[in-house]
Design a protein around this motif. Structure first.
Motif, PDB file in Angstrom:
ATOM      1  N   ASN A 144       0.810  -1.234   0.000  1.00 54.60           N
ATOM      2  CA  ASN A 144       0.000   0.000   0.000  1.00 54.60           C
ATOM      3  C   ASN A 144       0.836   1.274   0.000  1.00 54.60           C
ATOM      4  O   ASN A 144       0.341   2.348   0.367  1.00 54.60           O
ATOM      5  N   HIS A 145       2.118   1.144  -0.400  1.00 56.61           N
ATOM      6  CA  HIS A 145       3.023   2.306  -0.274  1.00 56.61           C
ATOM      7  C   HIS A 145       2.611   3.479  -1.149  1.00 56.61           C
ATOM      8  O   HIS A 145       2.759   4.630  -0.750  1.00 56.61           O
ATOM      9  N   VAL A 146       2.104   3.200  -2.334  1.00 56.29           N
ATOM     10  CA  VAL A 146       1.756   4.319  -3.226  1.00 56.29           C
ATOM     11  C   VAL A 146       0.543   5.076  -2.674  1.00 56.29           C
ATOM     12  O   VAL A 146       0.596   6.299  -2.490  1.00 56.29           O
ATOM     13  N   SER A 147      -0.516   4.343  -2.348  1.00 60.30           N
ATOM     14  CA  SER A 147      -1.726   5.036  -1.875  1.00 60.30           C
ATOM     15  C   SER A 147      -1.459   5.757  -0.549  1.00 60.30           C
ATOM     16  O   SER A 147      -1.930   6.873  -0.323  1.00 60.30           O
ATOM     17  N   CYS A 184      15.980   2.173  -0.717  1.00 59.66           N
ATOM     18  CA  CYS A 184      14.872   1.741  -1.559  1.00 59.66           C
ATOM     19  C   CYS A 184      15.473   1.576  -2.953  1.00 59.66           C
ATOM     20  O   CYS A 184      16.235   2.443  -3.404  1.00 59.66           O
ATOM     21  N   GLY A 185      15.198   0.518  -3.657  1.00 54.62           N
ATOM     22  CA  GLY A 185      15.717   0.352  -5.009  1.00 54.62           C
ATOM     23  C   GLY A 185      15.337   1.568  -5.842  1.00 54.62           C
ATOM     24  O   GLY A 185      14.258   2.139  -5.648  1.00 54.62           O
ATOM     25  N   ALA A 186      16.236   1.966  -6.746  1.00 52.83           N
ATOM     26  CA  ALA A 186      15.995   3.187  -7.517  1.00 52.83           C
ATOM     27  C   ALA A 186      14.672   3.104  -8.278  1.00 52.83           C
ATOM     28  O   ALA A 186      13.923   4.084  -8.352  1.00 52.83           O
ATOM     29  N   GLU A 187      14.379   1.925  -8.808  1.00 53.70           N
ATOM     30  CA  GLU A 187      13.129   1.805  -9.575  1.00 53.70           C
ATOM     31  C   GLU A 187      11.899   1.837  -8.669  1.00 53.70           C
ATOM     32  O   GLU A 187      10.850   2.357  -9.050  1.00 53.70           O
ATOM     33  N   ASP A 188      12.053   1.301  -7.453  1.00 59.41           N
ATOM     34  CA  ASP A 188      10.940   1.364  -6.493  1.00 59.41           C
ATOM     35  C   ASP A 188      10.704   2.818  -6.072  1.00 59.41           C
ATOM     36  O   ASP A 188       9.556   3.248  -5.913  1.00 59.41           O
ATOM     37  N   ALA A 189      11.791   3.559  -5.875  1.00 61.55           N
ATOM     38  CA  ALA A 189      11.663   4.979  -5.503  1.00 61.55           C
ATOM     39  C   ALA A 189      11.023   5.749  -6.656  1.00 61.55           C
ATOM     40  O   ALA A 189      10.137   6.580  -6.448  1.00 61.55           O
ATOM     41  N   GLN A 190      11.451   5.439  -7.864  1.00 58.70           N
ATOM     42  CA  GLN A 190      10.891   6.097  -9.055  1.00 58.70           C
ATOM     43  C   GLN A 190       9.381   5.845  -9.157  1.00 58.70           C
ATOM     44  O   GLN A 190       8.611   6.754  -9.473  1.00 58.70           O
ATOM     45  N   GLU A 191       8.964   4.619  -8.851  1.00 53.05           N
ATOM     46  CA  GLU A 191       7.535   4.292  -8.936  1.00 53.05           C
ATOM     47  C   GLU A 191       6.718   5.268  -8.083  1.00 53.05           C
ATOM     48  O   GLU A 191       5.721   5.844  -8.539  1.00 53.05           O
ATOM     49  N   ALA A 195       4.324   8.558  -9.137  1.00 52.63           N
ATOM     50  CA  ALA A 195       2.935   8.617  -8.660  1.00 52.63           C
ATOM     51  C   ALA A 195       2.670   9.952  -7.953  1.00 52.63           C
ATOM     52  O   ALA A 195       1.581  10.531  -8.083  1.00 52.63           O
ATOM     53  N   ILE A 196       3.670  10.466  -7.234  1.00 53.42           N
ATOM     54  CA  ILE A 196       3.518  11.776  -6.572  1.00 53.42           C
ATOM     55  C   ILE A 196       3.325  12.855  -7.639  1.00 53.42           C
ATOM     56  O   ILE A 196       2.446  13.718  -7.521  1.00 53.42           O
ATOM     57  N   ARG A 197       4.108  12.775  -8.721  1.00 50.79           N
ATOM     58  CA  ARG A 197       3.960  13.776  -9.779  1.00 50.79           C
ATOM     59  C   ARG A 197       2.565  13.662 -10.431  1.00 50.79           C
ATOM     60  O   ARG A 197       1.928  14.657 -10.747  1.00 50.79           O
ATOM     61  N   GLY A 198       2.112  12.439 -10.576  1.00 52.04           N
ATOM     62  CA  GLY A 198       0.773  12.223 -11.128  1.00 52.04           C
ATOM     63  C   GLY A 198      -0.297  12.829 -10.221  1.00 52.04           C
ATOM     64  O   GLY A 198      -1.263  13.446 -10.692  1.00 52.04           O
ATOM     65  N   LYS A 199      -0.098  12.689  -8.916  1.00 56.62           N
ATOM     66  CA  LYS A 199      -1.058  13.265  -7.953  1.00 56.62           C
ATOM     67  C   LYS A 199      -1.055  14.794  -8.041  1.00 56.62           C
ATOM     68  O   LYS A 199      -2.106  15.437  -7.997  1.00 56.62           O
ATOM     69  N   LEU A 200       0.128  15.386  -8.226  1.00 58.36           N
ATOM     70  CA  LEU A 200       0.217  16.850  -8.357  1.00 58.36           C
ATOM     71  C   LEU A 200      -0.524  17.313  -9.613  1.00 58.36           C
ATOM     72  O   LEU A 200      -1.198  18.342  -9.601  1.00 58.36           O
ATOM     73  N   ALA A 201      -0.406  16.519 -10.681  1.00 59.07           N
ATOM     74  CA  ALA A 201      -1.098  16.868 -11.931  1.00 59.07           C
ATOM     75  C   ALA A 201      -2.609  16.806 -11.722  1.00 59.07           C
ATOM     76  O   ALA A 201      -3.359  17.627 -12.242  1.00 59.07           O
ATOM     77  N   ALA A 230      19.354   9.050 -11.592  1.00 60.78           N
ATOM     78  CA  ALA A 230      19.111   8.698 -13.001  1.00 60.78           C
ATOM     79  C   ALA A 230      17.616   8.486 -13.276  1.00 60.78           C
ATOM     80  O   ALA A 230      17.203   8.398 -14.428  1.00 60.78           O
ATOM     81  N   GLN A 231      16.812   8.426 -12.215  1.00 58.99           N
ATOM     82  CA  GLN A 231      15.375   8.179 -12.389  1.00 58.99           C
ATOM     83  C   GLN A 231      14.663   9.454 -12.855  1.00 58.99           C
ATOM     84  O   GLN A 231      14.960  10.552 -12.369  1.00 58.99           O
ATOM     85  N   ALA A 232      13.713   9.272 -13.737  1.00 62.78           N
ATOM     86  CA  ALA A 232      13.067  10.419 -14.411  1.00 62.78           C
ATOM     87  C   ALA A 232      12.376  11.383 -13.454  1.00 62.78           C
ATOM     88  O   ALA A 232      12.357  12.586 -13.697  1.00 62.78           O
ATOM     89  N   ASP A 233      11.792  10.859 -12.374  1.00 62.21           N
ATOM     90  CA  ASP A 233      11.010  11.734 -11.501  1.00 62.21           C
ATOM     91  C   ASP A 233      11.699  12.057 -10.186  1.00 62.21           C
ATOM     92  O   ASP A 233      11.059  12.577  -9.271  1.00 62.21           O
ATOM     93  N   ILE A 234      12.988  11.773 -10.087  1.00 66.07           N
ATOM     94  CA  ILE A 234      13.728  12.089  -8.860  1.00 66.07           C
ATOM     95  C   ILE A 234      14.675  13.248  -9.158  1.00 66.07           C
ATOM     96  O   ILE A 234      15.530  13.164 -10.036  1.00 66.07           O
ATOM     97  N   ASP A 235      14.466  14.333  -8.421  1.00 70.74           N
ATOM     98  CA  ASP A 235      15.171  15.588  -8.723  1.00 70.74           C
ATOM     99  C   ASP A 235      16.135  16.005  -7.627  1.00 70.74           C
ATOM    100  O   ASP A 235      16.566  17.168  -7.584  1.00 70.74           O
TER     101      ASP A 235
END
Ligand SMILES: O=C(CO)COP(=O)(O)O
Length: 258
Positions: A144-147, A184-191, A195-201, A230-235
């Motif tokens: 349930n980490h994303v929700s 947290c694995g980079a891809e897990d963090a990216q997931e 999702a946070i960016r999607g929520k902001l949108a 290197a992950q697209a949504d991690i700044d």
């Protein structure tokens, strides 16, 4: 496509007194060059008692390093023993303030309502909040980490106008990865960051979502920062333990060289 300037922030937590803080910031300033600040925004979040010393050093030596606090009161002033107001932090020329760090949520029972009030207090006083969110281990294990994290984002930003939300920094810090050495694995963090960016949108606009910087935090070190960045949504990264070692923090700022 928006280009977001990466932000590396050192959360010192309850470490380094004001004399140690001066020595530490001097070390960072000595090591960091203009090209570092052009590529990455660099910030430190010392304990409250260090802020005046850090301000004097940054002002006096015209350093490009930014600084902020680890928490603020939801109130402006008054009978709140032990609390520090946004106005006080603004007077110290803080740029940032962390809000809703998991250690505040866990040890000081900060709810999303309190975190939301603190985010608003930060903006009221011209500070930029670094809104911290992230799940505990049992929540991740239950899938349930994303929700869970998105509910914290929504709660923290409740009723916040777009003119303010566009400058917020969000730090995704899975609680189980903080201070544990378990990244947290980079891809897990990216997931979760995607999702946070999607929520902001969803809450605002895609344009605003594309502008907001999202950091990862939790056992970030020079050895794992490049993969995370290197992950697209991690700044950027919100760095705890590794930010107490100046050489290590400089290497994290120079993540492109790692
Ligand atoms: O909580 C953190 C930063 O706010 C992360 O801490 P560590 O980097 O020590 O895991």
């Amino acid at each position: 496509m928006t280009t977001r300037t990466p932000i590396m922030a050192g959360n010192w937590k309850m470490n380094l007194n004001h004399l140690e803080a001066i020595a530490h910031v001097q070390k960072l300033a000595f090591a960091l060059a203009d090209k570092d600040y052009e590529a990455v925004e660099v910030a430190v979040l010392p304990p409250f008692t260090d802020l005046r010393s850090v301000q004097t050093l940054v002002d006096g030596d015209k350093l490009k390093i930014k600084y902020g606090a680890q928490d603020l009161s939801a109130h402006d002033s008054g009978a709140y023993t032990g609390e520090i107001s946004g106005a006080m932090l603004a007077k110290l020329k803080c740029t940032y303030v962390a809000v809703g760090h998991s250690e505040r949520r866990q040890y000081h029972a900060e709810t999303d309502e309190i975190v939301n009030a603190k985010v608003k207090a930060a903006y009221k006083h011209g500070l930029t909040p670094i809104l911290c969110v992230g799940e505990e281990l049992d929540v991740r294990e239950a899938g349930n980490h994303v929700s869970h994290t998105l509910a914290q984002v929504e709660g923290g930003l409740k009723d916040l106008p777009a003119e303010q939300a566009e400058s917020v920094v969000i730090a995704y810090e899975p609680v189980w990865a903080i201070g544990t050495g378990k990244v947290c694995g980079a891809e897990d963090a990216q997931e979760v960051c995607a999702a946070i960016r999607g929520k902001l949108a969803e809450l605002y606009t895609q344009e605003l979502a594309d502008q907001v910087r999202i950091q990862y935090g939790g056992s970030v070190k020079s050895g794992n920062v490049a993969e995370i960045m290197a992950q697209a949504d991690i700044d950027g990264a919100l760095v705890g333990g590794a930010s107490l070692d100046a050489d290590e923090f400089v290497k994290i700022v120079r993540f492109r060289d790692q």
